[in-house]
Design a protein around this motif. Structure first.
Motif, PDB file in Angstrom:
ATOM      1  N   GLY A  49       0.807  -1.217   0.000  1.00 17.50           N
ATOM      2  CA  GLY A  49       0.000   0.000   0.000  1.00 17.50           C
ATOM      3  C   GLY A  49       0.836   1.261   0.000  1.00 17.50           C
ATOM      4  N   TRP A  50       2.154   1.124  -0.029  1.00 20.19           N
ATOM      5  CA  TRP A  50       3.056   2.276   0.010  1.00 20.19           C
ATOM      6  C   TRP A  50       3.316   2.801  -1.393  1.00 20.19           C
ATOM      7  N   ARG A  51       3.469   4.114  -1.464  1.00 17.37           N
ATOM      8  CA  ARG A  51       3.799   4.772  -2.730  1.00 17.37           C
ATOM      9  C   ARG A  51       5.049   5.630  -2.551  1.00 17.37           C
ATOM     10  N   LEU A  52       5.756   5.813  -3.648  1.00 18.98           N
ATOM     11  CA  LEU A  52       6.932   6.671  -3.681  1.00 18.98           C
ATOM     12  C   LEU A  52       6.710   7.748  -4.727  1.00 18.98           C
ATOM     13  N   ALA A  53       6.844   9.009  -4.312  1.00 15.85           N
ATOM     14  CA  ALA A  53       6.789  10.140  -5.239  1.00 15.85           C
ATOM     15  C   ALA A  53       8.177  10.755  -5.297  1.00 15.85           C
ATOM     16  N   GLU A  54       8.692  10.947  -6.506  1.00 13.46           N
ATOM     17  CA  GLU A  54      10.060  11.453  -6.676  1.00 13.46           C
ATOM     18  C   GLU A  54      10.056  12.736  -7.483  1.00 13.46           C
ATOM     19  N   THR A  55      10.819  13.720  -6.996  1.00 12.32           N
ATOM     20  CA  THR A  55      11.061  14.958  -7.730  1.00 12.32           C
ATOM     21  C   THR A  55      12.569  15.149  -7.830  1.00 12.32           C
ATOM     22  N   GLU A  56      12.986  16.319  -8.244  1.00 13.37           N
ATOM     23  CA  GLU A  56      14.414  16.559  -8.430  1.00 13.37           C
ATOM     24  C   GLU A  56      15.180  16.489  -7.119  1.00 13.37           C
ATOM     25  N   HIS A  57      14.536  16.851  -6.006  1.00 15.10           N
ATOM     26  CA  HIS A  57      15.268  16.959  -4.744  1.00 15.10           C
ATOM     27  C   HIS A  57      14.713  16.104  -3.612  1.00 15.10           C
ATOM     28  N   VAL A  58      13.563  15.480  -3.780  1.00 14.77           N
ATOM     29  CA  VAL A  58      12.971  14.726  -2.669  1.00 14.77           C
ATOM     30  C   VAL A  58      12.418  13.388  -3.135  1.00 14.77           C
TER      31      VAL A  58
END
Length: 593
Positions: A49-58
């Protein structure tokens, strides 16, 4: 230090060399399983049920929906942009590893993790203010964990309406003032209560702002300033594309100041507030917001603030640093009557569409178990600093009890992790957790054994390779004198192998430097280059900073060593590395600057 570009040289003569790094900004902590193609007949992995959101710095991990985790990551990326504009870092080189952020259910879920506060402590603030934040600038990348739920801070107690009643004069009984038509009384509803509501993102934004300052401008900041700096951005509004609002006062600010009262500035500047009791202190995040907002936004105070922070950063005594702010009474008066009238808040406009959408994906069960396990691992293997000379008797007792409790939790965690790894020798994640836990707990041979088991399950796994090299090093350092040299050579080859597998990973770089320093040998230039590259990757890490201070001191660079050690020895937060940093500082030759 941040922004320094160093060539990554060969780690050792012969066949073991370091591969040039990937492009800066692309590196993040390794994910255990990524988009694998399934073999014919192979079942797809079980999803969590976990999700990962990725941006340039986080990197943001959460059990929330795709939209929720993406919104949090986007807000943090916009805050990074805002801070970069304000602090003149737009489009500058950035070699730092991405911040990992964990959003942990509610407050009860967070407290059950017992993550501790080995490298971050707040306030102390009154008990009404939440303490559900974990921050650790680890040597392989900084971590923040917090429940993403709104906070309600009680400023003034109200009275339960169920207790408000009238007794008739004729003795016929009691009439409840707020009874319903059927005589039922509402419980838990209060009148005359004053409370302040913090949005779910407020604490996270404040923590991110502090992390930004410690990462891109590492120095020995006073804790009160870091807290106030964070509070300036706690109320930021990132919801509108093309527009960021920041600097607004906290909800019910004036009521809080009136209820808690003023706070003596001299107690801040001499550090006395750090020893206040949560049941008695009047120092609050509201006070921190007002003082930092005044100093940060008012033209008349900007120059004195810079002079004060510079004095603290170079290790000046508290009284000498405070003198840079001018007469204490003048600042106290300005602070008392300040509520952001000149700059109630500011707006930053930027071209709509500047930011791309965060990349969001679900984690497999194995990935989720691993990343959650690593979060908890940090709270088990890092033992908080004990009391120091400035600790009150009550503080000394509390800090000693916290160390004892953490050591006990570490032993229980190691036993549980060993058992889980033994039950699943063909699973990579349990072996990786065990290898890192054993290494960070000083169990060298067990670390190396767990890493070998992980490598047997996944021969090219870069995390297993890193801990295999670290375990081989610790085993070599403990070897008899006549066997140490060949063992160190073998360990360095394993470390170089790990570095080639992941040139951005800090663990092999640190291990390679330690293979010389901890063996009492002079580290070659390549080892120092690797250490400084690790420092560029996680500038806020006390563990790496301590190593850098040791290296520079050994080379006679007294000023460089002081710059590296002062944030650890005299910075805002106590850490396991603090006492060693203080001892190194005390042993540096020459007069203090």
């Amino acid at each position: 230090m941040p922004g320094t570009l160093l060539p990554l040289l060969a780690l050792l003569a012969g066949s073991a060399t370091v591969t040039p790094p990937r492009d800066p900004g692309l590196a993040g902590p390794p994910i255990l399983v990524t988009g694998q193609r399934l073999k014919p007949g192979e079942k797809p992995p079980e999803m969590s049920g976990w999700r990962l959101a990725e941006t340039e710095h986080v990197l943001v991990y959460s059990k929330g929906s795709d939209g929720e985790v993406a919104r949090t990551a986007a807000g943090l990326e916009r805050l990074h942009f805002l801070l970069s504009v304000l602090l003149n870092r737009i489009d500058k080189p950035d070699d730092t590893l991405k911040l990992r952020v964990f959003l942990i259910g509610d407050t009860a879920d967070f407290e059950q993790l017992h993550l501790g506060h080995a490298r971050y402590q707040q306030g102390p603030f009154p008990r009404a203010f939440p303490t559900d934040l974990y921050y650790d600038p680890r040597d392989d990348g900084a971590v923040i964990a917090t429940p993403l739920v709104p906070d309600r801070i009680q400023i003034q107690r109200g009275q339960d309406i169920a207790s408000l009643d009238l007794t008739s004069n004729d003795g016929s009984g009691t009439t409840h003032l707020f009874a319903g038509p059927n005589g039922a009384v509402a419980h838990g509803v209060k009148v005359n209560e004053v409370a302040s509501t913090r949005s779910a993102e407020s604490g996270l934004y404040a923590a991110f702002a502090r992390h930004y300052l410690l990462t891109y401008f590492p120095a020995a900041y006073p804790r009160w300033y870091l807290e106030g700096f964070g509070e300036i951005f706690a109320t930021a509004d990132m919801s509108k594309d093309g527009r960021i609002e920041y600097g607004r006062s906290p909800d019910n600010y004036w009521a809080a100041i009136e209820d808690f009262g003023g706070y003596p500035l001299k107690d801040l500047l001499d550090g006395r507030y750090l020893h206040g009791k949560t049941s008695q202190t009047g120092w609050t995040p509201f006070h921190a917001w007002a003082l930092a907002h005044l100093l940060f936004f008012s033209d008349e105070w900007k120059a004195p603030l810079h002079a004060y922070l510079a004095a603290v950063a170079r290790g000046a005594p508290a009284q000498q640093a405070a003198a840079a702010l001018g007469p204490t009474d003048t600042l106290q008066k300005s602070w008392r009557y300040y509520h952001g009238r000149r700059v109630p808040y500011e707006v930053l406009s930027y071209p709509a569409g500047r930011f791309g959408d965060p990349v969001v994906r679900r984690l497999t069960m194995e990935e989720a178990d691993y990343v959650k396990g690593r979060l908890v691992l940090g709270g088990r293997t890092e033992i908080p600093a004990g009391p120091d000379a400035d600790s009150t008797p009550a503080e000394a007792e509390r800090l000693t009890a916290e160390r004892t409790a953490t050591l006990e939790r570490r032993q229980r965690w190691l036993a549980e992790t060993r058992e889980a790894a033994a039950k699943a020798p063909d699973k990579v994640a349990p072996q990786l957790l065990l290898a890192e836990g054993e290494c960070r707990s000083g169990e060298a041979q067990a670390c190396a054994a767990a890493a070998r088991t992980a490598l047997a399950a996944a021969p090219a796994n870069r995390i297993a390779l890193a801990w295999n090299g670290a375990g081989a090093l610790e085993t070599a350092l403990a070897a008899p004198a006549d066997a140490r040299a060949p063992a160190l050579g073998a360990a360095r080859r394993e470390i170089a192998r790990a570095n080639r597998a992941d040139t951005e990973a800090t663990v092999p770089l640190l291990s390679y430097y330690a293979s010389y320093a901890d063996a009492g040998e002079a580290a070659p230039p390549a080892a120092l280059a690797g250490l400084l590259k690790a420092d560029d990757s996680v500038p806020a890490s006390p563990a790496i900073g301590l190593r850098v201070g040791e290296a520079l001191a050994a080379r006679g660079d007294r000023d460089g060593a002081r710059r590296a050690l002062l944030p650890i020895a005299a910075g805002a937060y106590a850490s396991p590395e603090r006492d060693k940093a203080r001892a190194l500082l005390a042993g540096l030759p020459g007069p203090a600057r």
